[in-house]
Structure formats: C-alpha cells, structure tokens
Design a protein around this motif. Structure first.
Motif, PDB file in Angstrom:
ATOM      1  N   ARG A   1       0.826  -1.200   0.000  1.00 11.47           N
ATOM      2  CA  ARG A   1       0.000   0.000   0.000  1.00 11.47           C
ATOM      3  C   ARG A   1       0.861   1.251   0.000  1.00 11.47           C
ATOM      4  N   GLU A   2       0.276   2.349  -0.450  1.00 12.10           N
ATOM      5  CA  GLU A   2       0.981   3.626  -0.408  1.00 12.10           C
ATOM      6  C   GLU A   2       1.279   3.988   1.047  1.00 12.10           C
TER       7      GLU A   2
ATOM      8  N   SER B   1       3.565   2.441   2.749  1.00 11.52           N
ATOM      9  CA  SER B   1       3.985   1.221   3.424  1.00 11.52           C
ATOM     10  C   SER B   1       5.265   1.455   4.213  1.00 11.52           C
ATOM     11  N   LYS B   2       5.410   0.725   5.324  1.00 13.21           N
ATOM     12  CA  LYS B   2       6.598   0.844   6.168  1.00 13.21           C
ATOM     13  C   LYS B   2       7.747  -0.050   5.707  1.00 13.21           C
ATOM     14  N   ILE B   3       7.548  -0.754   4.600  1.00 16.33           N
ATOM     15  CA  ILE B   3       8.589  -1.617   4.073  1.00 16.33           C
ATOM     16  C   ILE B   3       9.866  -0.805   3.870  1.00 16.33           C
ATOM     17  N   GLN B   4      10.996  -1.341   4.369  1.00 18.37           N
ATOM     18  CA  GLN B   4      12.269  -0.638   4.271  1.00 18.37           C
ATOM     19  C   GLN B   4      13.255  -1.320   3.329  1.00 18.37           C
ATOM     20  N   MET B   5      13.069  -2.609   3.063  1.00 16.26           N
ATOM     21  CA  MET B   5      14.104  -3.295   2.292  1.00 16.26           C
ATOM     22  C   MET B   5      13.552  -4.501   1.544  1.00 16.26           C
ATOM     23  N   PRO B   6      12.873  -4.321   0.401  1.00 17.26           N
ATOM     24  CA  PRO B   6      12.520  -5.474  -0.428  1.00 17.26           C
ATOM     25  C   PRO B   6      13.750  -5.939  -1.190  1.00 17.26           C
ATOM     26  N   GLU B   7      14.074  -7.232  -1.133  1.00 14.51           N
ATOM     27  CA  GLU B   7      15.273  -7.754  -1.780  1.00 14.51           C
ATOM     28  C   GLU B   7      14.875  -8.413  -3.101  1.00 14.51           C
ATOM     29  N   LEU B   8      15.388  -7.863  -4.200  1.00 15.61           N
ATOM     30  CA  LEU B   8      14.964  -8.265  -5.532  1.00 15.61           C
ATOM     31  C   LEU B   8      16.144  -8.699  -6.393  1.00 15.61           C
ATOM     32  N   VAL B   9      17.144  -9.342  -5.778  1.00 16.70           N
ATOM     33  CA  VAL B   9      18.371  -9.713  -6.475  1.00 16.70           C
ATOM     34  C   VAL B   9      18.154 -10.952  -7.342  1.00 16.70           C
ATOM     35  N   ASP B  10      18.609 -10.876  -8.594  1.00 11.49           N
ATOM     36  CA  ASP B  10      18.616 -12.030  -9.503  1.00 11.49           C
ATOM     37  C   ASP B  10      17.239 -12.684  -9.606  1.00 11.49           C
TER      38      ASP B  10
ATOM     39  N   ARG C   1       4.938   4.087  -3.742  1.00 17.08           N
ATOM     40  CA  ARG C   1       4.186   3.729  -2.538  1.00 17.08           C
ATOM     41  C   ARG C   1       5.101   3.476  -1.341  1.00 17.08           C
ATOM     42  N   LEU C   2       6.377   3.220  -1.602  1.00 16.73           N
ATOM     43  CA  LEU C   2       7.299   2.827  -0.532  1.00 16.73           C
ATOM     44  C   LEU C   2       8.129   4.021  -0.087  1.00 16.73           C
ATOM     45  N   GLN C   3       7.503   4.930   0.567  1.00 20.62           N
ATOM     46  CA  GLN C   3       8.172   6.183   0.915  1.00 20.62           C
ATOM     47  C   GLN C   3       9.086   6.055   2.129  1.00 20.62           C
ATOM     48  N   ASN C   4       9.074   4.891   2.781  1.00 23.77           N
ATOM     49  CA  ASN C   4       9.978   4.647   3.902  1.00 23.77           C
ATOM     50  C   ASN C   4      11.155   3.764   3.503  1.00 23.77           C
ATOM     51  N   LEU C   5      11.302   3.527   2.224  1.00 20.84           N
ATOM     52  CA  LEU C   5      12.323   2.620   1.727  1.00 20.84           C
ATOM     53  C   LEU C   5      13.721   3.126   2.078  1.00 20.84           C
ATOM     54  N   GLU C   6      14.570   2.216   2.596  1.00 15.34           N
ATOM     55  CA  GLU C   6      15.949   2.564   2.933  1.00 15.34           C
ATOM     56  C   GLU C   6      16.968   1.832   2.065  1.00 15.34           C
TER      57      GLU C   6
ATOM     58  N   LEU D   1      12.676   9.386  -0.439  1.00  8.10           N
ATOM     59  CA  LEU D   1      13.559  10.385   0.153  1.00  8.10           C
ATOM     60  C   LEU D   1      14.425   9.816   1.271  1.00  8.10           C
ATOM     61  N   THR D   2      14.048   8.666   1.812  1.00 11.29           N
ATOM     62  CA  THR D   2      14.811   8.065   2.923  1.00 11.29           C
ATOM     63  C   THR D   2      15.813   7.020   2.452  1.00 11.29           C
ATOM     64  N   LEU D   3      15.940   6.825   1.135  1.00 12.82           N
ATOM     65  CA  LEU D   3      16.799   5.773   0.602  1.00 12.82           C
ATOM     66  C   LEU D   3      18.257   6.000   0.993  1.00 12.82           C
TER      67      LEU D   3
END
Length: 561
Positions: free
Chosen positions: A196-197, A199-208, A225-230, A255-257
C-alpha cells in the motif's frame, strides 16, 4: 520444540517430525554463510563483513551414542534453539540451507501453530521445495506477527509466486527476500501488488529475479508507494536497464533511501543521465553500486551526480569500463575527494583508467576511507607514484588491493610510509604484481618493526621471482603477525618450484600464529621429506590449518628444466 518431542510411534519408528529434526541436524554441518557480496570490501566483514556460520568440530562429540533417544535431546539442545526454539516465545525459525525436500516442507508448516510470536522465517537455499509454497502460504494467517520471510534460491515456480501474492494480502508490511529465483521474472506484480501507499517496508530484496522490462516498470510504480524505503537492491537483473526511466522516476519519492544497488543491471550511458536526475532527491543516500555495467562507459562525463550526494560513503564502479573522462568526473569538484564522509571505493577491473587516473588517485585525501580497491587497473608507474603519495593521507585504511598491477613490482618501497602509518590495515593483496626480491625484503622489515600487527589476510601469490633467501627472511618474521588468518604464496599456473629451506621456517611460524586457518601454496613442489614433515606437523599439532598445496607432487625437476 516440544512439538517435535522425543516420542516414538507404536511400531518403534520415529515420527516424521522427528525425522525432519534429525535430517536438519545431520545437514547443518553443510550450512554456508548467507549470501550478500561478494566484493572485496566484504573481505573484512568475513572477519568484519560476513557473518560466521561455524559448525562444531568433529572432536567435540566423541562419546559413542548407542540410541537415537540419547542423541536427540542433546542435538536439540545444542542446535535447534536458534532454529526452531524450545518455547512458544521464540521469534525466529531458521532452516536456511537444510536441504529440505518437498516432503519436509510439511514439517515447518506443522510447527507454525506453536509459534504465534514468530517474526522471522528463513527457508532459503533449499533447492527442492519449489511447487510446495502454497502449503506454507495457506498457514500464514497463524503467524500474524511475521516481519521477515526469506525464500532465496528455492527454485520457486510461477504457481509459488501466485500463492505468495495471495497470502501477502494479510501481511502487506512483510519484508521479503525471494532473491535468486529466476521464475519470479515476469510475475513480480503477483507478489508485490498488495503493498500500500505509505507502506513501512524498508528493504525489499529483488536480487537475480530475472526481472523483465515490464517488471522494471512495475518497480518504478511500486517505489511511489514505498516512501519509507531505505535499501533497494535490484542487482543481477540484466533486463531492467530499458525500464530505468520508470525506476528513476520512482526513486524521486524515496527520500529516505540510503542504499541503492544496480550491480549488473544492463545500464547504459543514458541510464547514468536518468539516475542523475533522481540523485538530487536522494539526499540521504550513503551507498551506490553501479558495478558490472560496462555500457555506462563514458556516461559520467558532465554528470553532476556526486555533487548532490553529499552524504555518500561508498561507491562501487568496478568493471564498468571507465574511460579517462569518467575518472576526470570522479576527481573534479565536487567529486570523490570532496566528500568528507566517504569510506569505500571500488574502481577495480577498469583497465582503461590506468594512465588517466593519476589526478584522481593523487587527491584521495579521505580520512575515513577503509577499503581501497584498484586491482587490475593497469596502473602505470606515474599513477602508482601518485597513489603512493596520497595513501599517507588515508589513516583509516583496512583493505588495500593492488593485485594485477605489474608496476608495483620494484616499487613497493613507495608504499613504505603507508604500510608504517596504516595501523588499522587488515587485508593486503599484492597478487601478480611482479614483486621482486627487494619488495619481499621490504615487507619483511615492515613486519619486523611491528607496523602490520593487525594484518589478517596477506596475498603474495603469483609472484614467482622471489629468491629462496628472501622467502626465508619473510617466513622468519611471519610469526609477528599474531592476527593473521590467511596467507597465500601460491605460484602462477604455469610455474612450478621446489620448496626451499624457508618451508621449515614457515611451519615454525605457524605454530606461533593462533588465528591462522588457511595457507595457499599451490604449485610449490613438495619433496618427499617435506611431505612427511607436513604430515607430522598436522599430527603433532592437531592443526585446523588448511595447507592448500593442490595435492602432493613428487619433486621431479628434470621435466622442469
């Protein structure tokens, strides 16, 4: 863990759940460290960069156990608390690299009702559980507190991906790691559409993931939607370069990346321009990895990127075919030399920069820089001299890798002051540097004066011009490196030499090195007398040291002359 119990069925056979427990016990010794990078800056985090996953030594359990009933409680006590736990408040279920089969998947599924507080579930690196993920996903409502789910390298199928997407509707904030599952490519929306827009998700891992260009476009929309992404790691998805416009647009909202990794993503010169436009919004970015994208060569010219990344601490551009104009960009104001918090730099395997990086290397006045990785860059004498002069201004160096730069040979003395002043140096790699006898003598003198006391890894391999006398002096002083764990003095594949008198000095030094575990000695031919000496050494010291000699060879020098 009480659910696995110590009970037996009426016919005397262990229940399936206990069989599953025993299987994981037996296979836990094959467990490998969890994946992360494998780049040289991870060298210290082996000591410093990678988590250890050591298993008990065989001699820790010498008492003969005559019944499975005696063995099981002992094993459960030692091995299973960190995996399954023994009480209902445990929060981690770790079955990483347990060689689970399709049948085994039912067992962790059966355990979920007894772990209502579970927060982390790791079933990664189990190649044979593909097509069974629906069994686990159907029970996800029982672990509503789950925060992290790792299913890397499990050969997941498209059906598994769809099952997970349905289950995640109940856990939209779950941190996911499905890396190294190629069947995810083309199906990414099935998994991540529930985010969802805000979302508190900080680290989706999408390697390979073998992501397609369409998946890349979806990631761009998802980022909005992931405005808390680090942390965003899209590495080893070679087909997303064409959708980087969408990804760059999405990055403007994160902005938090703090970490952006696009290693081996098929980036081009145009990609660099697109990223530049996004960088001005990433004011918190600390780590940037664009490595193994050879088509970005020449794309950094006139790029203002680093000018806005004022908090950048690490930059990885290894194997990017950098050109002279690219290195000019790195050194120009405001480039790398003007980033006060800069800590990590990897320019390795950029052979076209050898004669054009003098300006950059001469301006590396970076007091916080820890790894300096410029191996295989075809450095020339003038460039190496500029680097050596600048290195005295790098007091925090922990890793120096100059391997495969032939100009280092006969010129190691230029680094003398650096070797004396770098009190924190832990990794020194000088493989295939055309070192000569004088270079090794200099290194031995630096060791003798105690300036490399914290060194943990020393690589002098593929330097075949060192005489026996200097190897002897080197080995006589080796014992002073009390923290040394790895030493490599192997010869080149085409070279074979008989080990000289220095070999006995090496064995003597090893007895005084409490941390040493690995000694590379490939292609040093072992005479029969020294073979017996080494075997006797192993028996006398019950050593855990691995002498990597590539197998014993008879000393027959008639064929070598």
């Amino acid at each position: 863990m009480s659910q696995t119990g110590n009970k037996s069925s009426s016919d005397g056979e262990t229940k399936p759940q206990t069989l599953f427990v025993n299987k994981c016990i037996r296979r836990s010794k094959f467990r490998s460290p969890k994946a992360e990078n494998r780049k040289e800056s991870n060298d210290l985090k082996t000591t410093a960069f990678r988590p250890s996953d050591e298993t008990p030594k065989p001699n820790m359990m010498t008492k003969t156990i005559t019944s499975e009933m005696e063995l099981r409680p002992r094993m459960e006590e030692k091995l299973f608390p960190p995996k399954l736990g023994k009480n209902p408040v445990d929060k981690c279920l770790d079955l990483n690299n347990c060689r689970l089969t399709t049948a085994d998947v039912r067992e962790p599924v059966a355990l979920l009702p007894s772990l209502p507080d579970l927060e982390e579930l790791d079933i990664s690196w189990n190649d044979f559980i593909g097509r069974t993920l629906h069994l686990l996903m159907q029970q996800m409502h029982l672990v509503s507190k789950l925060k992290i789910l790792r299913l890397g390298r499990c050969r997941l199928t498209a059906d598994d991906v769809q099952a997970q997407g349905e289950a995640l509707k109940a856990l939209p904030e779950l941190e996911l790691n499905l890396s190294w599952n190629s069947k995810v490519g083309g199906n990414l929306p099935l998994i991540l559409r529930t985010f969802r827009e805000g979302s508190k998700i900080q680290m989706p891992e999408l390697v390979d993931y073998a992501l397609t260009s369409e998946d890349g476009a979806f990631v761009g929309q998802l980022l909005l939607r992931l405005q808390n992404l680090e942390v965003l790691d899209l590495s080893i998805n070679r087909n997303i370069g064409g959708s980087l416009n969408s990804i760059a647009q999405g990055l403007k909202s994160t902005l938090t990346l703090k970490v952006l990794k696009l290693h081996s993503c098929g980036l081009s010169q145009k990609s660099v321009k697109l990223l530049d436009a996004a960088f001005r919004y990433l004011c918190e970015l600390k780590t940037l990895d664009l490595s193994c994208n050879k088509e970005v060569s020449g794309g950094f010219e006139d790029s203002p990127g680093l000018a806005v990344l004022e908090h950048l601490e690490g930059l990885d551009l290894h194997q990017c075919s950098l050109m002279a104009d690219d290195t000019m960009w790195l050194s120009s104001s405001p480039g790398i030399p003007f980033l006060s918090s800069f800590q990590e730099l990897d320019l390795s395997a950029n052979r076209k920069t050898g004669s054009s990086s003098e300006k950059l290397l001469s301006r590396l006045f970076l007091p916080a820089l820890k790894p300096l990785l410029i191996n295989n860059c075809a450095l020339e004498s003038e460039t190496f001299t500029a680097l050596a002069e600048a290195c005295v201004h790098l007091p925090a160096l922990e890793i120096v890798n100059l391997s495969w730069n032939k100009c280092v040979g006969s010129n190691l003395k230029l680094l003398l002051e650096t070797l004396k002043l770098s009190a924190s140096l832990q990794v020194l790699r000088l493989s295939s540097c055309s070192l000569v006898t004088e270079d090794v003598a200099l290194l031995a003198s630096v060791i003798q004066t105690g300036h490399l006391a914290r060194l943990r890894k020393l690589d002098l391999s593929y330097n075949d011009s060192i005489c026996d006398a200097e190897w002897t002096i080197f080995c006589q002083n080796l014992w002073l490196l009390k923290e040394l764990t790895e030493l490599d003095i192997s010869l080149q594949p085409s070279a074979f030499q008989e080990r000289g008198q220095w070999f006995r000095h090496l064995l003597c030094a090893v007895t005084k090195l409490p941390e040493i575990t690995e000694i590379g000695m490939k292609r040093w031919v072992l005479p029969a007398s020294q073979e017996e000496e080494l075997e006797g050494f192993d028996q006398d010291h019950k050593s855990s040291i691995h002498f990597d000699h590539g197998g014993f060879q008879e000393a027959d020098f008639s064929s070598l002359n």
